[in-house]
Design an enzyme around this catalytic site. Sequence first.
Site, PDB file in Angstrom:
ATOM      1  N   GLY A 274      22.737  16.700  -7.121  1.00 54.49           N
ATOM      2  CA  GLY A 274      23.473  17.108  -5.935  1.00 54.49           C
ATOM      3  C   GLY A 274      23.312  16.134  -4.790  1.00 54.49           C
ATOM      4  CB  SER A 275      25.282  15.840  -1.743  1.00 53.01           C
ATOM      5  OG  SER A 275      25.195  17.156  -1.233  1.00 53.01           O
ATOM      6  CB  CYS A 276      20.965  18.243  -0.305  1.00 54.35           C
ATOM      7  SG  CYS A 276      22.416  18.363   0.741  1.00 54.35           S
ATOM      8  CG  LEU A 277      17.765  19.956  -3.949  1.00 50.14           C
ATOM      9  CD1 LEU A 277      17.218  20.782  -5.115  1.00 50.14           C
ATOM     10  CD2 LEU A 277      17.160  20.436  -2.663  1.00 50.14           C
ATOM     11  CG  ASP A 280      17.817  15.835   1.984  1.00 51.66           C
ATOM     12  OD1 ASP A 280      18.386  14.772   2.323  1.00 51.66           O
ATOM     13  OD2 ASP A 280      18.326  16.954   2.158  1.00 51.66           O
TER      14      ASP A 280
END
Length: 442
Positions: A274-277, A280
């Site tokens: 995904g685009s976050c985990l 980040d």
Amino acid sequence: MRISIIGTGYVGLVTGACLAAKGHDVVCVDIDPARVAALNAARSPIFEAGLDELLRQHVGRRLTATTSLAEAVLQSDVTFIAVGTPFDGTAIDLSYVLGAARQIGDALRSKRGYHLVVVKSTVVPGTTDSAVVPALEQASGKRAGLDFGVGMNPEFLSEGEAVHDFMSPDRIVLGGIDARSVGRLEEVYRPFPDAPRLRVNTRTAEMIKYASNALLATLVSFTNELANLGSALGGIDTSEVMRGVHVSQYFRGCNEEGLPPITSFLRAGCGFGGSCLPKDVNALIAHGQGVGQEMPLLKAVMRTNQEQPARVVGLLEKHWPELRDVRVAVLGLSFKPGTNDGRESPAFPIIRALSDRGAVLNAYDPAAVAEARAALGGVAVNFCDSLGAALDDAEAVVVVTPWEQFRDVPAVLSRRTPQPVFVDCRRAYDKHCVGRYEGIGL
Ligand code: NAD
């Protein structure tokens, strides 16, 4: 029921007192004569709220103590092993458990009738099957599963609240080598009708205990790793940070299965994307390094995640050591159902690895084909415009992202001969849904 308990420490004594309170006849065994004498005088050798009261009520009636293990075994139908299992600096020390098992086996040699031996001590997965059963068989000259049963029933009580935890358990894990063993263990716990039960094999029972403790330990170190980063950065109060985490909806309420939503992150699978985990976690590790704060736990989190897609390939290699020319359909290309976002989707490393091995690949996703085409430029994969086209002729079907549209795929595959291998990368399906099921962590 007549029950003997070997080891009268925190677990053995609390188990004995509570089972007596629930109406069983219990004899507690310890090698320490002072402990046995104290118990027979209704004096608890340990401090636990509510324990003195239970001893006053039941010692001399339904609860007695002895140093004679053989006598206790001969006079009971079920024997729990609740001795210590310390870590000796290198490995778990099983000497107390195996010593108790050999003594129980000796006693069983002259015992008539079926007896159940239950490991309650915390032991590493495989111990009951591979070490306790042989010790019992060798010492008794009898056969496990025929002449006696063997169970594994880990304990989750927490010191300080041990009596309360035992009397109101959040779960009862009933592990056994066969149905008869689990059935008799179930009888012991009949007076606890409201507790959720998990009927499993002995290795799974052993692992449940370690999984529970390892998760709690990981959460403590996770928080401390962030606390240390917060201190290094300055101007951050980790208590406030964690309050901000605690109020997340993942920790509140229940999902359709009656569990907190955070449990959806406690499923085995091919890893997060995904685009976050991923970005980040990587950014936080790098930021920590910038101020001299190593983030070993988060680095390990990323390393484990990078290695998970290879597990999927391994599941297929169980069936085809050479994957060359094997026709594989990969279903689900977005990083999770319900989105066309393909960023960091584990589907891509899985497809690349299968393509490198020469598999013939079909791929399908209800929303993310264009994104996958862009991400996988140069990789030999046939993007299909329907689920049916992707499944056509497939020898193996790999569900990476379990869109609702794929719910009936196992039923479709079950009608085919020969049956394709079905790889469930998210443990989203029942493991019995198809004849040739493979899942991570199974
Ligand atoms: P403990 O050290 O308090 O008690 C063990 C007792 O076993 C001692 O009194 C010892 O004298 C006796 N013993 C050893 N060998 C014996 C033998 N052959 N015959 C008779 N008695 C014998 O241990 P504990 O804290 O009760 O833990 C027991 C097991 O339960 C461990 O595996 C532990 O990891 C697990 N456990 C402990 C807790 C906890 O909070 N203490 C919670 C859950 C599980």
